[in-house]
Design an enzyme around this catalytic site. Structure first.
Site, mmCIF file in Angstrom:
data_model
loop_
_atom_site.group_PDB
_atom_site.id
_atom_site.type_symbol
_atom_site.label_atom_id
_atom_site.label_comp_id
_atom_site.label_asym_id
_atom_site.label_seq_id
_atom_site.Cartn_x
_atom_site.Cartn_y
_atom_site.Cartn_z
ATOM 1 N N CYS A 49 60.437 16.244 126.616
ATOM 2 C CA CYS A 49 61.381 16.678 127.426
ATOM 3 C C CYS A 49 62.606 16.606 126.283
ATOM 4 C CB CYS A 49 61.737 16.451 128.811
ATOM 5 S SG CYS A 49 61.020 16.424 130.077
ATOM 6 N N HIS B 3 24.625 3.637 112.385
ATOM 7 C CA HIS B 3 25.154 2.637 113.660
ATOM 8 C C HIS B 3 25.560 3.646 115.045
ATOM 9 C CE1 HIS B 3 23.910 -1.041 112.077
ATOM 10 N NE2 HIS B 3 24.565 -0.446 111.188
ATOM 11 N N LYS C 69 44.446 15.274 112.880
ATOM 12 C CA LYS C 69 45.009 15.937 113.017
ATOM 13 C C LYS C 69 44.200 17.208 113.335
ATOM 14 C CE LYS C 69 48.341 15.274 111.628
ATOM 15 N NZ LYS C 69 48.586 14.223 112.044
ATOM 16 N N ASN D 288 64.988 13.311 131.133
ATOM 17 C CA ASN D 288 64.419 13.280 129.896
ATOM 18 C C ASN D 288 63.825 11.976 130.700
ATOM 19 O OD1 ASN D 288 64.293 12.578 126.519
ATOM 20 N ND2 ASN D 288 62.042 12.945 127.999
ATOM 21 N N GLY D 289 63.013 11.808 130.840
ATOM 22 C CA GLY D 289 62.282 10.051 131.078
ATOM 23 C C GLY D 289 61.557 9.975 132.051
ATOM 24 N N GLU E 108 43.932 17.863 116.826
ATOM 25 C CA GLU E 108 45.163 18.339 117.676
ATOM 26 C C GLU E 108 46.299 19.258 117.179
ATOM 27 O OE1 GLU E 108 48.957 15.040 116.648
ATOM 28 O OE2 GLU E 108 47.572 15.994 114.600
ATOM 29 N N TRP F 231 57.887 18.936 129.228
ATOM 30 C CA TRP F 231 56.252 18.164 129.060
ATOM 31 C C TRP F 231 56.385 18.101 130.464
ATOM 32 C CZ3 TRP F 231 53.600 13.904 128.963
ATOM 33 C CH2 TRP F 231 52.206 13.664 127.871
ATOM 34 N N GLU G 24 43.221 9.715 110.030
ATOM 35 C CA GLU G 24 44.241 10.832 110.269
ATOM 36 C C GLU G 24 43.786 12.135 110.111
ATOM 37 O OE1 GLU G 24 47.473 10.549 111.070
ATOM 38 O OE2 GLU G 24 47.959 12.115 110.349
ATOM 39 N N LYS H 201 55.943 15.696 120.163
ATOM 40 C CA LYS H 201 55.586 15.230 119.415
ATOM 41 C C LYS H 201 56.468 13.474 119.511
ATOM 42 C CE LYS H 201 57.488 15.370 115.089
ATOM 43 N NZ LYS H 201 56.275 15.126 114.530
ATOM 44 N N ARG I 154 59.731 18.158 121.700
ATOM 45 C CA ARG I 154 59.772 17.633 122.466
ATOM 46 C C ARG I 154 58.816 17.770 123.854
ATOM 47 N NH1 ARG I 154 63.447 13.734 121.421
ATOM 48 N NH2 ARG I 154 63.164 13.228 123.905
HETATM 49 C C1 G6P Z 1 53.114 11.786 119.076
HETATM 50 C C2 G6P Z 1 53.384 12.866 118.427
HETATM 51 C C3 G6P Z 1 52.890 12.044 116.574
HETATM 52 C C4 G6P Z 1 52.655 10.676 116.095
HETATM 53 C C5 G6P Z 1 53.188 9.761 117.453
HETATM 54 C C6 G6P Z 1 53.679 8.185 117.804
HETATM 55 O O1 G6P Z 1 51.613 11.031 119.178
HETATM 56 O O2 G6P Z 1 52.596 13.562 118.253
HETATM 57 O O3 G6P Z 1 52.557 12.886 115.563
HETATM 58 O O4 G6P Z 1 52.136 10.168 115.306
HETATM 59 O O5 G6P Z 1 53.727 10.654 118.372
HETATM 60 O O6 G6P Z 1 55.116 8.864 117.012
HETATM 61 P P1 G6P Z 1 56.335 8.075 116.673
HETATM 62 O O7 G6P Z 1 57.677 8.843 117.015
HETATM 63 O O8 G6P Z 1 56.043 6.856 117.137
HETATM 64 O O9 G6P Z 1 56.048 7.825 114.701
#
Ligand code: G6P
Length: 609
Positions: A2, A505, A486, A99-100, A489, A74, A482, A604, A27
């Site tokens: 948010c 396994h 990606k 927000n929270g 996501e 969000w 990673e 994010k 956000r």
């Molecule tokens: C969310 C974002 C990711 C990020 C993660 C941790 O899931 O979508 O891209 O890696 O949070 O966020 P930070 O700001 O702590 O790296």
């Protein structure tokens, strides 16, 4: 999670609010709303969906006001809908954005319902606005009413509140969720992140935990958590607001991938001059603390956690320092034995991730010798609450899928490994060798980015698939993780990563011609072992996509496609090999037509648990 924006001016603030919200969409973006106050009272407009929908509605209705608050959501409590979108109102003349998460909202809601309040939404936030209304009814002024209510709230919140009877005031509170005040000329603003306000100001006050502010066009009054008047310093943002814009690129993620050579260069600058000066990047207290370090505990979430996993291989291999890595949401809720001499390291792009912050706040054991934040935002809570800091210089990262933040985190972590290693007796000649590799890094990343076209053509093979497997060994295993993160996501294709040795396994049972298998295969000591694993895949009809350099001698053949990578020194290979994986996900997502920068259900900055 948010985003909040607020503004108070002598002119219409609608565009400031909407522009701010657009810049905060990273956000959350499932619904948005705005409440504007003018001499006729408050007008509210809300829409399910992205801010663009709200913008159209606000323009159609020609809403205006000199004071206003706005929100992009969000969803946590209650599905994305217009009724659940903020601002929430009570009594028609009081509006609030939040927000929270309010943890005790149910008990508060029960009390309010018993007192005759009717709820219009399923949100936790609506209790706050009714509580403020109740306090106003009891005769309190707006500022005092908000203070009284804040004392009843458990959980995390940043709030913006306006009331028609005090039209020239905007009240803001910060407790557990970020909030910044922007200072203009005869107008002032609030936002969850300074990025939202860069089009209108570059002067900011970062509120401390528990601070409450009364904002007018020409003044800011702040009281701290105990209600005492507080002075907070003014910071100037030293970038330009174009840093946070897409420019010629189609997506932020694409722009951010191509910014990596420059971001890494910036992260390296003035930090890798010589083995002796490496430690300077971590702050004044670093020498005394590093001398006591016997072991390292890394805690992070998401992509940042993967950076921590890479660092573990480096720390143990290069510096000989034992290291544990754990996701913050697990770490914070279990009892752990803290070995004596532990350096606690958090990694975070935003510095506001709720679980990472909570883990940091739970490091009272005397066996921790210090807390180091590796972070991209110097005004963040994580940075402010850690005694040691390494700032990655990635610049604003807007795409939800993290790219340049990850590679700059890895760069910082490798500097940490060398700086710590030196205190533990790692020879300067060994350090110089890695420093020389680091100096080549921006150029090698550039070369990897230049493979964009061949990667785009590889990506076509993934578009119709439902599942993929990513394989790596050793330090490339987290890189494979990673890569898989990606892809899932942003393209919504199910992607899993395995250390290649684990293939037999279990995951081998899934392999057939419908399951592309991506292998990260730099020319390292595990290459031959990885090649045997790839044979196992091929023997089961699995289609292979191998990212390797010429010296790896992996040949294209039926069912085996090879992306020719530049030759890369072994230590920095994980950083370079990340880039083609980012590009692969990007192109698959573009071909599938998904929302690359704002993938569904994600945000994010995860400022709630
Ligand atoms: C969310 C974002 C990711 C990020 C993660 C941790 O899931 O979508 O891209 O890696 O949070 O966020 P930070 O700001 O702590 O790296």
């Amino acid at each position: 999670m948010c985003g909040i924006v607020g503004a108070i001016a002598q002119r219409n603030v609608t565009n400031i609010l909407i522009t701010g919200l657009k810049r905060l969409e990273y956000r959350g973006y499932d619904s948005a709303g705005v409440a504007l106050l003018d001499d006729n009272g408050i007008t509210r407009v809300r829409r399910q969906g992205k801010v663009a929908g709200l913008e159209d509605a606000a323009h159609e209705q020609s809403v205006t006001g000199f004071t206003g608050i706005a929100h992009t959501r969000w969803a946590t409590h209650g599905k994305p809908s217009e009724a659940n979108a903020h601002p929430h109102m009570s009594g028609g003349d009081l509006a609030l954005v939040h927000n929270g998460i309010i943890e005790n909202f149910q008990a508060l809601k029960d009390e309010l319902e018993a007192a005759g309040y009717h709820f219009q939404s399923q949100t936790d936030t609506e209790v706050i606005v009714h509580l403020v209304h109740q306090a106003l009814d009891q005769g309190l002024a707006l500022f005092d009413a908000v203070s009284a209510v804040a004392k009843k709230l458990e959980g995390a919140y940043a709030l913006g509140v306006i009331h028609a009877s005090e039209p020239h005031k905007l009240i803001a509170v910060r407790s557990g969720s970020p909030l910044v005040i922007g200072l203009g000329i005869d107008e002032n603003y609030i936002a969850s992140d300074q990025l939202a306000l860069l089009p209108v100001t570059n002067r900011f006050i970062f509120l401390e935990e528990g601070d409450q502010a009364e904002i007018t066009v020409d003044g800011i009054r702040i009281v701290d958590a105990s209600g005492v008047a507080a002075e907070r310093s003014i910071h100037e943002f030293d970038g330009t607001h174009e840093d946070a814009e897409k420019g010629e690129y189609r997506h932020y993620m694409q722009k951010e991938i191509f910014e990596q050579p420059a971001a890494i260069q910036k992260t390296l600058e003035e930090r890798i001059d010589s083995p002796e000066t490496l430690i300077n990047a971590f702050g004044e207290k670093a020498p005394a603390i590093f001398d006591q370090v016997k072991t390292v505990q890394i805690v992070a979430c998401g992509t940042s956690y993967h950076a921590g996993m890479v660092a573990r291989y480096w720390l143990e291999d290069i510096a000989g320092i034992p290291c544990q890595v754990e996701v913050a949401s697990e770490f914070r809720y279990r009892n752990h034995v803290v070995p004596e001499g532990t350096l606690f390291v958090t990694i975070s792009q935003s510095g506001e991730t709720a679980d990472t912050l909570a883990a940091l706040r739970d490091t009272a054991s005397p066996n921790y010798v210090g807390r180091l934040a590796i972070c991209n935002v110097d005004s963040s809570s994580l940075v402010r609450e850690s005694e040691l800091v390494f700032l990655t210089k990635a610049g604003p990262e807007i795409g939800v899928a993290s790219t340049k933040a990850f590679t700059t985190q890895l760069t910082g972590l490798l500097i940490l490994v060398l700086a710590l290693g030196r205190r533990k007796g790692l020879a300067d000649s060994e350090i110089e060798k890695v420093l020389a590799e680091l100096r080549q890094l921006p150029n090698l990343i550039e070369q990897a980015s230049a493979l964009d076209k061949p990667i785009e053509s590889l990506s076509e093979a993934f578009v119709e698939k439902h599942h993929t497997l990513f394989l790596g060994r050793g330090v490339q295993y987290p890189v494979a993780l990673e890569g898989a993160l990606k892809l899932k996501e942003i393209s919504y294709i199910h992607a899993e990563a395995y250390p290649a040795g684990e293939l037999k396994h279990g995951p081998l049972a899934l392999v057939d011609s419908e399951m592309p298998v991506v292998a990260v295969a730099p020319n390292d000591e595990l290459l031959e072992k990885l090649k045997s694993n790839l044979q196992e895949v091929r023997a089961r009809g699995g289609e292979l996509f191998v990212f390797a350099d010429k010296n790896a001698h992996v040949k294209e053949s039926e069912g085996v496609r090879v992306l020719n990578m530049p030759a890369v020194p072994e230590t920095i290979a994980p950083i370079v090999y990340t880039v083609p994986l980012q590009l692969l996900s990007y192109h698959v997502a573009v071909l599938r037509g998904t929302d690359v920068d704002q993938p569904r259900n994600l945000a994010k900055s995860v400022t709630v648990e």
